[in-house]
Write an enzyme that holds these catalytic residues in place. Sequence first.
Site, PDB file in Angstrom:
ATOM      1  N   GLY A  16      -4.594  -6.304   0.805  1.00  0.00           N
ATOM      2  CA  GLY A  16      -3.898  -5.929  -0.206  1.00  0.00           C
ATOM      3  C   GLY A  16      -2.315  -6.862  -0.566  1.00  0.00           C
ATOM      4  O   GLY A  16      -1.817  -7.315   0.282  1.00  0.00           O
ATOM      5  N   GLY A  18       0.949  -6.183  -2.908  1.00  0.00           N
ATOM      6  CA  GLY A  18       1.664  -5.256  -3.864  1.00  0.00           C
ATOM      7  C   GLY A  18       3.019  -5.370  -3.986  1.00  0.00           C
ATOM      8  O   GLY A  18       3.732  -6.559  -3.488  1.00  0.00           O
ATOM      9  N   ALA A  19       3.774  -4.458  -4.485  1.00  0.00           N
ATOM     10  CA  ALA A  19       5.242  -4.658  -4.753  1.00  0.00           C
ATOM     11  C   ALA A  19       6.026  -4.631  -3.427  1.00  0.00           C
ATOM     12  O   ALA A  19       7.042  -5.379  -3.248  1.00  0.00           O
ATOM     13  CB  ALA A  19       5.621  -3.529  -5.420  1.00  0.00           C
ATOM     14  N   GLY A  21       5.008  -6.247  -0.502  1.00  0.00           N
ATOM     15  CA  GLY A  21       4.462  -7.315   0.373  1.00  0.00           C
ATOM     16  C   GLY A  21       2.844  -7.332   0.600  1.00  0.00           C
ATOM     17  O   GLY A  21       2.240  -6.647  -0.147  1.00  0.00           O
ATOM     18  N   VAL A  23      -0.603  -7.052   2.826  1.00  0.00           N
ATOM     19  CA  VAL A  23      -1.189  -6.459   3.873  1.00  0.00           C
ATOM     20  C   VAL A  23      -2.584  -7.438   4.198  1.00  0.00           C
ATOM     21  O   VAL A  23      -3.242  -7.521   3.489  1.00  0.00           O
ATOM     22  CB  VAL A  23      -1.567  -4.980   3.744  1.00  0.00           C
ATOM     23  N   ASP A 140       7.585   7.831  -1.943  1.00  0.00           N
ATOM     24  CA  ASP A 140       6.419   7.016  -2.554  1.00  0.00           C
ATOM     25  C   ASP A 140       5.021   7.483  -2.456  1.00  0.00           C
ATOM     26  O   ASP A 140       4.126   6.599  -2.193  1.00  0.00           O
ATOM     27  CB  ASP A 140       6.610   5.762  -2.314  1.00  0.00           C
TER      28      ASP A 140
END
Length: 319
Positions: A16, A18-19, A21, A23, A140
């Site tokens: 992954g 994303g916003a 960082g 993964v 979040d």
Amino acid sequence: MSKEMKGQYEPVAEIGVGAYGTVYKARDLQSGKFVALKNVRVQTNENGLPLSTVREVTLLKRLEHFDHPNIVKLMDVCASARTDRETKVTLVFEHVDQDLKTYLSKVPPPGLPLETIKDLMKQFLSGLEFLHLNCIVHRDLKPENILVTSGGQVKLADFGLARIYSCQMALTPVVVTLWYRAPEVLLQSTYATPVDVWSAGCIFAEMFKRKPLFCGNSEADQLCKIFDIIGLPSEEEWPVDVTLPRSAFSPRTQQPVDKFVPEIDAMGADLLLAMLTFSPQKRISASDALLHPFFADDPQACSKQEHFTHICTATDEVK
């Protein structure tokens, strides 16, 4: 990754970006087990890491000692300088192959059985109650941050990272979804643990609908979509510490729950309304939600494995 971490973990796949960082799925070379490595870049100044980030890393180190069946286990935290202006924080979590978003996308018509939803929500709220009792606001919550094992165990992820993530956002031009944010967050008012209960309510509805409940494209649009369903709050309920006045929104009345979540039962509808209450002070807590009559029938009465056999994991195991 630090030299110490490079010697302990072997990245095997990127799972992954994303916003917040990148993964990676990695193998712990000591135990042979898979872990999830999350790298977060934090902007530094002439004094090094911002104090808020130092405090957050300290909090995360404390979370390493948490042991709850519905919380993703944080196994290690390490900060290493990349440049004078940037530090990389690496977080090591236990690895779970799929999140709730992926899980729901695989559910065949007509949707999840009611008992499965009860089971998922009870686990979800148990994990959330645990965070709140430890004075942690997630901030979040969304289906991507709720992991589901192949055996149906729910685990909350990405908690306690809010301040580190706010530093990362300055470096990453990715828009974070507004769909699960509470009205007080959208209005930029003060907030606490009730924001997570609102998000949980949105996710609860999504378990029935298999699609998001509120899909706004801006803070104002998101609020409009919320008020279209729960109605425009009274002047007395409107927070005083916000710049957006109540008069900016046209009058609306509350819609019946079965109109926007037709799949839900009566007790589920009652719980959903309690979670999607505009006033944070009147919104049900995670602890009280667990005591709601919706959960009166034991969701464990049926075989959990029976609930989940039709849904496989999101990715194949990397050998």
